[in-house]
Scaffold this active site. Structure first.
Site, mmCIF file in Angstrom:
data_model
loop_
_atom_site.group_PDB
_atom_site.id
_atom_site.type_symbol
_atom_site.label_atom_id
_atom_site.label_comp_id
_atom_site.label_asym_id
_atom_site.label_seq_id
_atom_site.Cartn_x
_atom_site.Cartn_y
_atom_site.Cartn_z
ATOM 1 N N CYS A 1 44.137 -10.548 -19.610
ATOM 2 C CA CYS A 1 43.965 -11.862 -18.985
ATOM 3 C C CYS A 1 43.645 -12.850 -20.099
ATOM 4 O O CYS A 1 42.620 -12.733 -20.769
ATOM 5 C CB CYS A 1 42.827 -11.758 -17.981
ATOM 6 S SG CYS A 1 42.433 -13.317 -17.199
ATOM 7 N N GLU B 1 37.423 -16.835 -23.679
ATOM 8 C CA GLU B 1 37.280 -15.433 -23.292
ATOM 9 C C GLU B 1 38.636 -14.829 -22.962
ATOM 10 O O GLU B 1 39.535 -15.503 -22.458
ATOM 11 C CB GLU B 1 36.319 -15.326 -22.107
ATOM 12 C CG GLU B 1 34.897 -15.599 -22.577
ATOM 13 C CD GLU B 1 33.841 -15.426 -21.503
ATOM 14 O OE1 GLU B 1 34.189 -15.335 -20.318
ATOM 15 O OE2 GLU B 1 32.661 -15.371 -21.885
ATOM 16 N N GLY C 1 41.231 -22.237 -17.987
ATOM 17 C CA GLY C 1 42.172 -23.339 -18.102
ATOM 18 C C GLY C 1 43.325 -23.311 -17.121
ATOM 19 O O GLY C 1 43.578 -22.299 -16.465
ATOM 20 N N GLU C 2 44.012 -24.436 -17.037
ATOM 21 C CA GLU C 2 45.175 -24.583 -16.162
ATOM 22 C C GLU C 2 46.430 -24.548 -17.048
ATOM 23 O O GLU C 2 46.726 -25.526 -17.751
ATOM 24 C CB GLU C 2 45.054 -25.908 -15.383
ATOM 25 C CG GLU C 2 46.314 -26.338 -14.646
ATOM 26 C CD GLU C 2 46.945 -25.247 -13.797
ATOM 27 O OE1 GLU C 2 46.284 -24.714 -12.909
ATOM 28 O OE2 GLU C 2 48.132 -24.925 -14.045
ATOM 29 N N CYS D 1 37.571 -26.747 -9.460
ATOM 30 C CA CYS D 1 37.564 -25.905 -8.263
ATOM 31 C C CYS D 1 36.132 -25.421 -8.025
ATOM 32 O O CYS D 1 35.466 -24.958 -8.956
ATOM 33 C CB CYS D 1 38.528 -24.740 -8.436
ATOM 34 S SG CYS D 1 40.203 -25.322 -8.807
ATOM 35 N N SER E 1 49.335 -18.181 -13.593
ATOM 36 C CA SER E 1 48.630 -18.630 -12.391
ATOM 37 C C SER E 1 48.344 -20.120 -12.486
ATOM 38 O O SER E 1 47.805 -20.596 -13.478
ATOM 39 C CB SER E 1 47.319 -17.850 -12.252
ATOM 40 O OG SER E 1 46.561 -18.367 -11.178
ATOM 41 N N CYS F 1 34.804 -21.865 -9.176
ATOM 42 C CA CYS F 1 35.194 -21.352 -10.501
ATOM 43 C C CYS F 1 34.215 -21.805 -11.578
ATOM 44 O O CYS F 1 33.918 -22.997 -11.699
ATOM 45 C CB CYS F 1 36.606 -21.848 -10.825
ATOM 46 S SG CYS F 1 37.135 -21.438 -12.488
ATOM 47 N N PHE G 1 45.932 -20.446 -3.960
ATOM 48 C CA PHE G 1 46.136 -21.109 -2.678
ATOM 49 C C PHE G 1 44.798 -21.390 -1.984
ATOM 50 O O PHE G 1 44.442 -22.523 -1.748
ATOM 51 C CB PHE G 1 47.064 -20.254 -1.802
ATOM 52 C CG PHE G 1 47.857 -21.069 -0.841
ATOM 53 C CD1 PHE G 1 48.773 -22.000 -1.283
ATOM 54 C CD2 PHE G 1 47.674 -20.924 0.531
ATOM 55 C CE1 PHE G 1 49.509 -22.771 -0.393
ATOM 56 C CE2 PHE G 1 48.406 -21.684 1.435
ATOM 57 C CZ PHE G 1 49.316 -22.608 0.972
HETATM 58 N N1 SAH Z 1 43.733 -22.347 -13.655
HETATM 59 C C1 SAH Z 1 44.567 -21.340 -13.129
HETATM 60 C C2 SAH Z 1 44.344 -19.976 -13.759
HETATM 61 C C3 SAH Z 1 42.957 -19.540 -14.017
HETATM 62 S S1 SAH Z 1 41.958 -18.999 -12.677
HETATM 63 C C4 SAH Z 1 44.421 -21.271 -11.643
HETATM 64 O O1 SAH Z 1 43.521 -21.907 -11.111
HETATM 65 O O2 SAH Z 1 45.234 -20.614 -11.007
HETATM 66 C C5 SAH Z 1 42.613 -17.405 -12.184
HETATM 67 C C6 SAH Z 1 42.331 -17.058 -10.706
HETATM 68 O O3 SAH Z 1 40.934 -16.762 -10.482
HETATM 69 C C7 SAH Z 1 42.651 -18.220 -9.783
HETATM 70 O O4 SAH Z 1 43.298 -17.786 -8.605
HETATM 71 C C8 SAH Z 1 41.295 -18.740 -9.461
HETATM 72 O O5 SAH Z 1 41.318 -19.491 -8.304
HETATM 73 C C9 SAH Z 1 40.485 -17.459 -9.350
HETATM 74 N N2 SAH Z 1 39.037 -17.644 -9.415
HETATM 75 C C10 SAH Z 1 38.360 -18.611 -10.062
HETATM 76 N N3 SAH Z 1 37.029 -18.443 -9.896
HETATM 77 C C11 SAH Z 1 36.860 -17.347 -9.137
HETATM 78 C C12 SAH Z 1 35.709 -16.642 -8.662
HETATM 79 N N4 SAH Z 1 34.492 -17.061 -8.954
HETATM 80 N N5 SAH Z 1 35.905 -15.549 -7.912
HETATM 81 C C13 SAH Z 1 37.150 -15.114 -7.640
HETATM 82 N N6 SAH Z 1 38.257 -15.713 -8.083
HETATM 83 C C14 SAH Z 1 38.130 -16.828 -8.817
HETATM 84 FE FE1 SF4 Z 2 40.427 -24.421 -10.970
HETATM 85 FE FE2 SF4 Z 2 41.780 -22.639 -12.430
HETATM 86 FE FE3 SF4 Z 2 40.539 -24.711 -13.648
HETATM 87 FE FE4 SF4 Z 2 39.107 -22.747 -12.563
HETATM 88 S S1 SF4 Z 2 40.506 -22.572 -14.294
HETATM 89 S S2 SF4 Z 2 38.722 -24.964 -12.348
HETATM 90 S S3 SF4 Z 2 40.355 -22.157 -10.776
HETATM 91 S S4 SF4 Z 2 42.259 -24.818 -12.193
#
Ligand code: SAH
Ligand code: SF4
Length: 392
Positions: free
Chosen positions: A128, A115, A195-196, A139, A227, A142, A250
């Protein structure tokens, strides 16, 4: 179409011969394209200039047909068409939210889907983009974290998302129009999709170099934000080799809570992460780091959390982005109440940090942060798998 071997930036491994099948120009670094052009018969002396010409056609003008590259000779264009393609992910669906946010589903080789979200604002338009199909991390808040990693995106698939969005926005200059005559609809990029990014380092780096190159997509490095959840060993490398803005997920102020929300914290805890972050602005010559903080009711949103947060980041030039939790079906959290979020923001603000509350965008089409998922439900992790990966 046959899969082509990747051409890397490493000069020692650059191919002298072209791989079988046509090579996709999108996503090749300057060095990679130069080597591929030479392998296809371009005299070495001319290769650098040809790279510039081709890049301008592809990334400035959005041209997809070699025949339209009119400053190249006819025979050279025929040679290009024989050995190369200009290929983007295919846009398989497009949804537009009531607030103007656009969510695209992009199909890549192998039939996988990622997406991509475009968020128009008054003074900017932010895209994005995704760096992986799924994610290895888990996480808890997420949606992407509930899916297995299917594969890393190639550099071409990452740059291709930007070009695909520009196609949809009708943003390529019209014939006769100079570069930069109109304000850019797509002015900013955030690597905050699926993704990371730091677990797909080389491809993300090569793609962002193309995005930042004056003959590439030509966006300033200050308009690109990567990010990360906190892949500590790659942070200094990102500063040196990419040099864009950094955001960090964070989300908690004690290791106990962060271990649960962002399980990578068990590998690299808050103190280790902060140490890496302290060095980032100097190494990358960027002004400040964005701390992303998702507001989860009763989990990380107390006054004590706010105060601990400002204590922890003392001395780091920072902005704190408060993200009201975006819910998804089956999510194990709730969004903090508005008064709570405002109170949290106030404490952070009084400590001298900008603390904008991110307005959820595109909620009606599930386009908000953390709601993205690939269409393939087959790729879902089982609860057991999630718990095992998170060490629960
Ligand atoms: N993997 C990377 C980038 C993708 S996520 C990372 O984790 O930073 C982009 C941002 O969206 C991150 O700060 C993540 O923690 C936040 N995020 C993920 N799921 C979310 C949700 N359900 N509501 C609000 N923010 C969320
Ligand atoms: Fe965590 Fe970012 Fe992967 Fe979602 S996309 S699981 S926030 S590292």
């Amino acid at each position: 179409m046959t899969q082509t071997a990747p051409i890397t930036q490493d000069v020692l491994t650059l191919p002298r011969k072209l791989p079988e099948g046509p090579v996709n120009i999108v996503g090749l670094t300057r060095e990679g394209l130069r080597a591929a052009l030479i392998a296809a018969g371009t005299p070495e002396k001319q290769a650098k200039m040809r790279v510039s010409q081709i890049w301008q056609w592809v990334y400035w003008w959005g041209v997809r047909d070699f025949a339209a590259m009119t400053n190249l000779s006819k025979s050279y264009r025929t040679m290009l068409a024989e050995h190369f393609v200009i290929e983007l992910p295919e846009m398989v669906s497009r949804q537009v939210s009531a607030d103007g946010t656009r969510k695209y589903l992009a199909r890549i080789r192998g039939g996988h889907e990622v997406e991509v979200v475009y968020i128009p604002e008054e003074d900017r338009g932010t895209l994005c983009i995704s760096s992986q199909v799924g994610c290895t991390l888990t996480c808890s808040f997420c949606h992407t974290g509930t899916q297995r990693l299917v594969r890393n995106l190639t550099a071409g698939e990452i740059v291709g998302q930007i070009m695909m969005a520009r196609d949809d926005l009708g943003e390529w200059p019209r014939p006769g129009e100079g570069m930069g005559e109109r304000p850019r609809l797509l002015s900013n990029i955030v690597l905050m999709g699926m993704g990371e990014p730091l677990y797909n380092f080389e491809n993300v780096r090569d793609a962002m170099k193309i995005a930042m190159d004056g003959e590439g997509i030509s966006l300033s490095r200050r308009r690109i934000t990567l990010s990360t959840s906190g892949v500590v060993p790659e942070i200094a490398r990102a500063a040196e080799e990419i040099g864009c803005m950094l955001a960090v997920s964070f989300h908690a102020t004690t290791d106990e809570v962060r271990d649960k929300l962002v399980p990578i914290n068990r590998k690299w805890n808050i103190a280790t992460l902060l140490e890496a972050l302290r060095d980032y602005p100097r190494l990358s010559n960027s002004e400040r780091i964005t701390f992303e903080y998702v507001m989860l009711k009763g989990v990380n949103d107390s006054d004590a959390d706010a105060r601990r947060l400002v204590q922890l980041i003392k001395g780091i030039p920072a902005k704190i982005n408060l993200i009201p939790f975006n819910e998804w079906p089956g999510a194990p959290h709730e969004r903090s109440d508005w008064e709570r979020i405002e109170r949290f923001a106030d404490i952070v603000h009084k400590a001298g940090y900008a603390s904008p509350i991110r307005t959820p965008r595109g909620e009606d089409i599930m386009a908000a942060c953390g709601q993205l998922k690939s269409a393939s439900e087959r790729a879902r992790k089982s609860r057991k798998e999630i718990e095992a990966e998170a060490g629960l």
